[in-house]
Design an enzyme around this catalytic site. Sequence first.
Site, PDB file in Angstrom:
ATOM      1  N   TYR A  95       0.794  -1.239   0.000  1.00 49.42           N
ATOM      2  CA  TYR A  95       0.000   0.000   0.000  1.00 49.42           C
ATOM      3  C   TYR A  95       0.824   1.287   0.000  1.00 49.42           C
ATOM      4  CZ  TYR A  95      -4.431  -2.404   0.149  1.00 49.42           C
ATOM      5  OH  TYR A  95      -5.515  -3.171  -0.193  1.00 49.42           O
ATOM      6  N   GLU A 137      -8.656  -6.727   4.743  1.00 51.72           N
ATOM      7  CA  GLU A 137      -7.990  -7.859   4.101  1.00 51.72           C
ATOM      8  C   GLU A 137      -7.299  -8.763   5.115  1.00 51.72           C
ATOM      9  OE1 GLU A 137      -5.640  -5.811   1.164  1.00 51.72           O
ATOM     10  OE2 GLU A 137      -7.474  -5.003   0.261  1.00 51.72           O
TER      11      GLU A 137
END
Length: 394
Positions: A95, A137
């Site tokens: 990310y 997630e």
Amino acid sequence: MLSKSTMEIVKSTASILEVHGKAITTVFYRNLFEAHPELLNIFNHANQAKGRQQTALANTVYAAAVHIENLEAILPVVKQIAHKHRSLGIKAEHYPTVGEFLLKAIKEVLGDAATDEIIQAWGEAYGVIADAFIQTEEAMYKEAEAQEGGWRYFKEFEVAKKVLENEKIVSFYLKPADGKKLPVYKPGQYITVQIEIPGEKYLHNRQYSLSQAPGEDAYRISVKREDEGHPNGVVSVYLHEQLKEGDTLQVSAPAGDFQLEMTSTAPVAFISGGVGITPLMSMFETLATTDANRKTAFIHCARSENYHAFGQEIDAVLAKMPNAKYFKLNSDEPNGIINREFIQQNVAEGSNVYVCGPVNFMEAVINDLYALGFTESQVHFEFFGPAMQLELKA
């Protein structure tokens, strides 16, 4: 938490992103892969080639900007994308890299219009949005691991059986190479298969629906062979022509939020086009064992008689379900299209409707369902590819 000023800046730039979103995400992916080509082992090359991944990301970024003061409003989209990310093995450490190149792309496309204040605000907003994905997630990874026989990321499976369903579709029965028990999945879910194709520089990842009811000793996927030159052709041709029984490939744990509602007693309708029949087969077979008396309509449209699949299995399910009807349509014949009149005649009022197929097919069917009074809570759909917006008129 974001400051009020940050949220105001992000909201005020939403209209800019609506106009330039696709250009920004196109630049983003180009620069990202130039700097980090190893990420091409994760991303679907076909979706990149068709521009679908760029459009999906642009839609997501725009939705986040519009709802920055209430990100819970986009939670369903976050969960849908998180399922895909978990299936692909996206990790928390990816990310920051994505955020870095997304901000650089915004600056490159917008130029001086992207002031330091705007870039800083978007950096803060991205951090909050990324954290939402990371937490969602991680919870999904833990859930997948916690099941008996469960695992994180990918695991080696063996092709136990390969079955020709019709002249375009082949089914593959996949068993864990370590012989361990298979985790149960929800009817309608998919797996990712990760494939190393000889002569190809990077790995290929494809998500395929599980095409039979859970509870068997193998996962079954049913793959349509695409033509040479089609963006999906390199993988489907390899699976059809080169992958043999006894070969192995890497498989992720089942994922996806397109699932059969197991507690409802309302009538059910399954509407599919082409290979979109695959997740609906899993749901249909499940109903036969959990609620065989449910009023059910299964409507399937293929290009021609030669393109229909699972005929014997469908007949076997129908024999167990006294209130189920199956409608087989061929689009190359007169009256072979699923239109509003056909739906009105054959889908019971108040049904939970599950739709899967090509994007244009689904847009037409879902808009017809809405026009007939079916609500968003009654209409469930899945399409193959990244999360993206359909042109729906609910």
